[in-house]
Design a protein around this motif. Structure first.
Motif, short mmCIF file in Angstrom:
data_model
loop_
_atom_site.label_atom_id
_atom_site.label_comp_id
_atom_site.label_asym_id
_atom_site.label_seq_id
_atom_site.Cartn_x
_atom_site.Cartn_y
_atom_site.Cartn_z
N ILE A 121 0.72 -1.15 0.22
CA ILE A 121 -0.44 0.22 0.46
C ILE A 121 0.80 1.30 0.08
O ILE A 121 0.47 2.40 -0.64
CB ILE A 121 -0.96 0.47 1.12
N ASP A 122 1.95 0.96 0.57
CA ASP A 122 3.13 2.53 1.02
C ASP A 122 3.56 2.62 -0.73
O ASP A 122 3.58 3.63 -1.02
CB ASP A 122 4.21 2.28 1.55
N GLU A 123 3.93 1.79 -1.41
CA GLU A 123 4.25 1.83 -2.88
C GLU A 123 3.50 2.02 -4.54
O GLU A 123 3.64 3.19 -4.31
CB GLU A 123 4.59 0.71 -3.09
N ILE A 124 1.85 2.13 -4.01
CA ILE A 124 0.71 2.51 -4.88
C ILE A 124 0.02 4.22 -3.19
O ILE A 124 -0.71 4.34 -4.13
CB ILE A 124 -0.40 1.67 -4.66
N GLY A 125 1.31 4.77 -2.96
CA GLY A 125 0.43 6.19 -2.38
C GLY A 125 0.02 6.10 -1.47
O GLY A 125 -0.05 6.92 -0.48
N GLY A 126 0.12 4.65 0.06
CA GLY A 126 -0.32 5.15 1.42
C GLY A 126 -1.46 4.69 1.25
O GLY A 126 -2.76 5.13 2.50
N GLY A 127 -2.64 4.69 0.45
CA GLY A 127 -3.97 4.51 0.30
C GLY A 127 -4.46 3.60 -1.08
O GLY A 127 -3.60 3.81 -2.08
#
Length: 145
Positions: A121-127
């Motif tokens: 999730i962090d890799e796709i922007g945190g949300g």
């Protein structure tokens, strides 16, 4: 048949569920770590049978057929409600342990799943925003007279 027995005429039987498919990056992270922490799970042995929506549509069509065969009800209806929910990383990780097979994982393995999914999730922007479809099979109890 049991529902027809306990509901009074005019009562409504409603069976429902929420179908969702997380973003591909989150789904893949979950599948990868789940295979590692729960290698004997039956969930790891099944080939993908389609999207969650396709699977749920089949389940609720089957539920409608079961209501029809049980008798005591008017013609079943199938309802559909589309909606979405935005999640931060922490909100999704709070929700995830309440779903499916994760409720039975030991704490150390659950922590590993959450760490791995959290990183995705962090890799796709945190949300992300999750599209949901709530499906239902419903019917009204008819008078047996």
């Amino acid at each position: 048949a049991k529902a027809a027995h306990v509901l009074r005429p005019g009562g409504r039987l409603l069976v429902f569920g929420h179908a969702f498919d997380a973003p591909p990056e989150v789904t893949e992270a979950f599948a990868t770590v789940y295979r590692r922490v729960a290698p004997d799970s039956p969930l790891n042995r099944r080939a993908p049978a389609g999207t969650a929506l396709e699977i749920y549509q089949t389940m609720f069509a089957t539920a409608a057929d079961g209501i029809r065969r049980a008798g005591g009800f008017g013609e079943p209806e199938q309802w559909r409600f589309d909606w979405e929910q935005s999640y931060t990383r922490d909100e999704w990780l709070d929700h995830l342990p309440t779903t499916g097979a994760l409720t039975r994982l030991p704490p150390d393995r659950l922590a590993e799943v959450l760490d791995h999914v959290g990183a995705a999730i962090d890799e796709i922007g945190g949300g992300f925003t999750m599209p949901y479809v709530t499906l239902a099979a419903t019917a009204i109890r008819i008078d047996a007279a």
